[in-house]
Design an enzyme around this catalytic site. Structure first.
Site, PDB file in Angstrom:
ATOM      1  N   THR A 149       0.824  -1.212   0.000  1.00 32.53           N
ATOM      2  CA  THR A 149       0.000   0.000   0.000  1.00 32.53           C
ATOM      3  C   THR A 149       0.852   1.254   0.000  1.00 32.53           C
ATOM      4  O   THR A 149       0.583   2.208  -0.729  1.00 32.53           O
ATOM      5  CB  THR A 149      -0.943   0.004   1.217  1.00 32.53           C
ATOM      6  OG1 THR A 149      -1.792  -1.137   1.149  1.00 32.53           O
ATOM      7  CG2 THR A 149      -1.804   1.259   1.246  1.00 32.53           C
ATOM      8  N   GLY A 153       0.484   3.724  -6.194  1.00 35.11           N
ATOM      9  CA  GLY A 153       0.051   5.020  -6.694  1.00 35.11           C
ATOM     10  C   GLY A 153      -1.152   5.543  -5.936  1.00 35.11           C
ATOM     11  O   GLY A 153      -1.517   6.704  -6.072  1.00 35.11           O
ATOM     12  N   ASP A 373       2.582 -15.816   2.156  1.00 37.28           N
ATOM     13  CA  ASP A 373       2.592 -16.479   3.464  1.00 37.28           C
ATOM     14  C   ASP A 373       1.187 -16.791   3.971  1.00 37.28           C
ATOM     15  O   ASP A 373       0.945 -17.851   4.564  1.00 37.28           O
ATOM     16  CB  ASP A 373       3.301 -15.595   4.503  1.00 37.28           C
ATOM     17  CG  ASP A 373       4.739 -15.284   4.136  1.00 37.28           C
ATOM     18  OD1 ASP A 373       5.129 -15.581   3.004  1.00 37.28           O
ATOM     19  OD2 ASP A 373       5.462 -14.737   4.973  1.00 37.28           O
ATOM     20  N   ARG A 432      -5.973  -4.036 -18.120  1.00 39.07           N
ATOM     21  CA  ARG A 432      -4.537  -4.177 -17.924  1.00 39.07           C
ATOM     22  C   ARG A 432      -3.980  -5.412 -18.621  1.00 39.07           C
ATOM     23  O   ARG A 432      -2.879  -5.370 -19.183  1.00 39.07           O
ATOM     24  CB  ARG A 432      -4.237  -4.231 -16.421  1.00 39.07           C
ATOM     25  CG  ARG A 432      -4.495  -2.908 -15.743  1.00 39.07           C
ATOM     26  CD  ARG A 432      -4.333  -2.979 -14.243  1.00 39.07           C
ATOM     27  NE  ARG A 432      -4.235  -1.623 -13.686  1.00 39.07           N
ATOM     28  CZ  ARG A 432      -3.977  -1.351 -12.423  1.00 39.07           C
ATOM     29  NH1 ARG A 432      -3.807  -2.328 -11.560  1.00 39.07           N
ATOM     30  NH2 ARG A 432      -3.903  -0.106 -12.003  1.00 39.07           N
ATOM     31  N   HIS A 542      -0.218  -7.810  -9.425  1.00 41.78           N
ATOM     32  CA  HIS A 542      -1.256  -8.194  -8.463  1.00 41.78           C
ATOM     33  C   HIS A 542      -1.617  -9.654  -8.682  1.00 41.78           C
ATOM     34  O   HIS A 542      -1.649 -10.133  -9.819  1.00 41.78           O
ATOM     35  CB  HIS A 542      -2.496  -7.322  -8.675  1.00 41.78           C
ATOM     36  CG  HIS A 542      -3.501  -7.368  -7.573  1.00 41.78           C
ATOM     37  ND1 HIS A 542      -3.568  -6.437  -6.575  1.00 41.78           N
ATOM     38  CD2 HIS A 542      -4.493  -8.254  -7.308  1.00 41.78           C
ATOM     39  CE1 HIS A 542      -4.550  -6.721  -5.742  1.00 41.78           C
ATOM     40  NE2 HIS A 542      -5.133  -7.825  -6.169  1.00 41.78           N
TER      41      HIS A 542
END
Length: 608
Positions: A149, A153, A373, A432, A542
Site C-alpha cells: 500500500t 500510486g 505467506d 490491464r 497483483h
C-alpha cells in the site's frame, strides 16, 4: 581505522549523506541525511538498510523493492565512507550476514483479535476491530508497516457524484454505459445491477445533466465484466456499495483526498480518488496515528512472522509467531489474515501461472514481503483457494526495477503508448491484461509513454509517485523535447511515424475520425510542447487469487464451510476481482474488506 566518517552519493530525490562510526573491526552506528528522498518510501528503505547492515556487519544486502534509487544511493555513500575508514569494501560486499542475537522477544499473550500483516488491509482490519470493541495485536514480518500500500500510486475507485460533477461526459462514455446496460448477463444479482443502472441512467438523461455519470451499479458491472464475469457477485456487490463509505471512513481517520479525480491505468472510468499525501503514505499514516492514539488496546510487532495457526476444536484460536528466532504463542478469539499476495514469490508465481509466458525473468512492482505467506497459513486449515492462476501484469514497469516509479502518465485520457517503431499498438484505455499482452508482442516487450504539457504544465509538476518531471528527465528516466521529431530522435523511434501517430490520435480526440484501436477515453490532444517520453516494460503487479471468503470476510474451507475464528482481507483473498483487477480497485478492496474483516472479527467476541 576507528572513528567517524562521512560521504555523499546521489539518491533518488537528491544527495544522500551517510555518517558511519566504526571501531577497528565493527560498524557501530550509521546516520543518513536523506531529506530529499520520498517520505514513507525512500527514508523508510534507508532505515531498513541501516538495520540490516549493522545487524549483519555486511554490505551484502539487497536494495529495498520500490525504493531502488534511495537504496542504491545510501549503499554507495556508505561504501565510500567505509572506504575512507580503511575498510575492505569488496570483502564487506561479499560477506554473509552475521547472526545477531536480539535482546527483546515478544512474550506469549492473549488478546481479542490478532491481525497478521501490517499493510493497508491489515491496518484497516486492526483499526476496524478496535472501533468495534476489540483489543488488537498486529504482527508484521517486515521491519516496517505499509506493505504494498505504501508503495502504490494510491488511486481509490468509488463513484462520487460530488467530485465527478466537474467532469464533462463524452458521447463515447454515454455509449459505454448503454452497452453495459444491454450486455447479456446470466447471474440474477448481476441482472439486478443492470436494472438499477438502467433506472439511474434514464433519470440522469431526463435531468439534462452533462457531467460524468457514475454509480455503484456501474462500478460493479465494470468490475465484474472486467474480470471476465468470474468474480463472486456477492463480493463485487459489497465492494461497489461500500467503496465510497470507505472514502468517508478514511477521511474520518484524518486522511485527505484531492477533489481532482482521474482514470487510473486499466480503471476504465474516471472514478479514481487521489490522496493528498504522496503514494500510499496517507493511508498508512492515518492507520498508524490511530494505533498511536489507542496504544493501550492496540499493539503491533515488526520483524515478527506468523508461522502456524493454532486450532482447537475446529476453531482458530491464535497464531504461533517467530520473534528473534524464538517461537511465541499468541492467542485470541479471532484471527485476520491480511498478508497480501504472492507477486514477489517467483516459485509460487510459476507454480500457479497458466495465462502468461514464463514469469521467471519478469520483475515485480511489489515489496519483497509479498510472498504468499497467508495462503500457506490458510492451507494449514484446509482453506479453499480460488483464482490462483489469475496473475495480473501491468505494461507500466520501470525497465530496470519493475517498479511503477518513473511512470509519467497523469491519467489515461492524455497519453498514448508507442512501440520501438513509434507506432501505437493497443487501446490505451483497455484492461490491464489486454494492454500487457499487446506489449509482449512488441519488440523487446518495450514501449514509450508519450505525453505533453497538458500533463506537466511546469517542470516541478509531480507524477502519481511524487516525482517531478524535471527530476525524471535529469535522471535519464524520461526525455523532453520541444518537437515530436526531436523527441523521436532522443528515444530512437522513427520521427515520421511518431508525428503521424500523434496526428492520428489528435484527430480521434477531435472526433474527426474513429480511433483505430477503439479507444473511448479522451481529453486533450498531444499538441503543446514540451513533449515527454518514458520507457516501460511488463511487470508483475497483483495476484487476484487467494483464500476464499464470504461476505463477512470469513475464510471458507474446501467444502464451502466457514472456518470458525478465521477472517481474511486484501490481496491474500480471491474471488473479488476475477481474472483481471480494474486499476483503482485494490485500495477500495483493502479498505472495504479490511473494515468488514475487522468488524466481524470483533463482533464474533460477543457471539460466543
Amino acid at each position: 581505522m576507528a572513528g567517524t566518517y562521512e560521504a555523499t552519493s546521489g539518491g533518488y530525490g537528491g544527495d544522500v549523506t551517510v555518517t558511519v562510526t566504526v571501531t577497528d573491526d565493527r560498524i557501530v552506528s550509521i546516520e543518513a541525511d536523506a531529506a530529499d528522498e520520498t517520505p514513507g518510501i525512500g527514508d523508510e528503505a534507508i532505515t531498513t538498510l541501516i538495520d540490516r547492515v549493522i545487524q549483519g556487519q555486511t554490505l551484502n544486502v539487497d536494495v529495498v523493492s520500490g525504493a531502488t534509487g534511495s537504496s542504491s544511493g545510501f549503499l554507495a555513500a556508505l561504501a565510500l565512507a567505509l572506504e575512507a575508514a580503511g575498510a575492505d569494501v569488496d570483502a564487506l560486499k561479499e560477506k554473509e550476514a552475521e547472526t545477531v542475537e536480539e535482546v527483546e522477544t515478544i512474550q506469549s499473550q492473549t488478546t481479542d483479535v490478532i491481525v497478521i500483516g501490517g499493510g493497508g488491509s491489515g491496518l484497516a482490519a486492526a483499526v476496524s476491530a478496535h472501533q468495534n470493541g476489540a483489543k488488537v495485536i498486529l504482527v508484521e514480518k517486515m521491519p516496517r508497516l505499509g506493505g504494498n500500500t505504501i508503495l502504490s500510486g494510491a488511486a481509490y475507485n468509488a463513484a462520487d457524484p460530488g467530485r465527478q460533477e466537474s467532469i464533462e461526459m463524452t458521447d463515447l462514455e454515454r455509449e459505454t454505459v448503454e452497452t453495459i446496460i444491454a450486455e447479456e448477463q446470466a447471474d440474477e444479482l448481476v441482472q439486478s445491477w443492470q436494472a438499477t443502472l438502467a433506472e439511474e441512467w434514464e433519470a440522469y438523461k431526463a435531468s439534462g445533466a452533462t457531467y460524468l455519470f457514475d454509480s455503484p451499479s456501474l462500478h460493479k458491472l465494470q468490475t465484474y465484466n472486467g474480470g471476465d464475469k468470474t468474480a463472486d457477485p456477492v463480493l463485487v456487490d459489497q465492494l461497489g456499495d461500500q467503496a465510497y463509505e470507505g472514502i468517508e471512513w478514511m477521511e474520518s481517520l484524518g486522511m485527505e483526498f484531492n477533489d481532482y479525480m482521474f482514470t487510473v491505468l486499466g480503471g476504465l472510468w474516471t472514478r479514481a480518488h487521489q490522496p493528498s499525501e504522496p503514494l500510499g503514505t496517507g493511508y498508512i499514516n492515518a492507520f498508524s496515528n490511530y494505533f498511536d492514539e489507542n496504544a493501550d488496546d492496540m499493539q503491533y510487532f515488526l520483524n515478527t512472522k506468523a508461522t502456524d495457526l493454532i486450532v482447537e476444536d475446529g476453531k482458530v484460536v491464535g497464531v504461533i509467531v517467530e520473534s528473534n528466532g524464538e517461537k511465541v504463542e499468541l492467542r485470541a478469539s479471532a484471527v485476520v489474515i491480511a498478508t497480501g499476495g504472492f507477486a514477489a514469490n517467483e516459485e509460487m508465481r510459476e507454480e500457479f501461472n497458466e495465462n502468461w509466458p514464463s514469469l521467471a525473468d519478469i520483475k515485480t512492482t511489489n515489496h519483497t514481503g509479498a510472498t504468499g505467506d497467508g495462503i500457506e497459513l490458510g492451507q494449514q486449515v484446509n482453506a479453499s483457494l480460488v483464482g490462483m492462476s489469475d496473475i495480473q501484469l501491468l505494461p507500466m514497469g520501470d525497465p530496470e526495477t519493475g517498479s511503477l516509479s518513473g511512470n509519467i502518465e497523469q491519467g489515461v485520457q492524455d497519453r498514448i503508448f508507442v512501440n520501438s517503431d513509434g507506432l501505437r499498438f493497443v487501446n490505451e484505455g483497455e484492461r490491464r491484461d489486454v494492454m500487457t499482452k499487446a506489449l509482449f508482442e512488441q519488440e523487446d516487450a518495450l514501449m514509450w509513454t508519450i505525453v505533453d504539457q497538458h500533463s506537466y504544465p511546469t517542470g516541478d509538476t509531480r507524477n502519481n509517485f511524487n516525482e517531478t518531471i524535471d527530476e525524471l528527465v535529469a535522471a535519464g528516466r524520461a526525455y523532453e523535447a520541444d518537437t515530436l521529431e526531436e523527441l523521436a530522435e532522443l528515444i530512437g523511434v522513427d520521427p515520421a511515424n511518431l508525428v503521424a501517430t500523434v496526428d492520428e490520435f489528435n484527430q480521434a480526440v477531435d472526433g474527426t475520425i474513429e480511433d483505430p484501436f477503439g479507444r473511448t477515453l479522451f481529453d486533450n490532444k498531444i499538441d503543446i510542447a514540451p513533449f515527454y517520453a518514458a520507457a516501460r516494460k511488463p511487470t508483475v503487479h497483483h495476484t487476484m487469487g487467494g483464500l476464499q471468503i464470504n461476505a463477512a470476510a470469513q475464510v471458507l474451507n474446501e467444502d464451502g464451510e466457514v472456518i470458525e475464528g478465521l477472517f481474511a482481507a486484501g490481496e491474500v483473498t480471491g474471488g473479488i476481482h476475477g481474472t483481471n483487477r480494474l486499476g483503482g480497485n485494490a485500495l477500495a478492496d483493502i479498505v472495504v474488506y479490511g473494515r468488514i474483516a475487522g468488524a466481524n472479527a470483533a463482533t464474533s467476541l460477543t457471539a460466543e
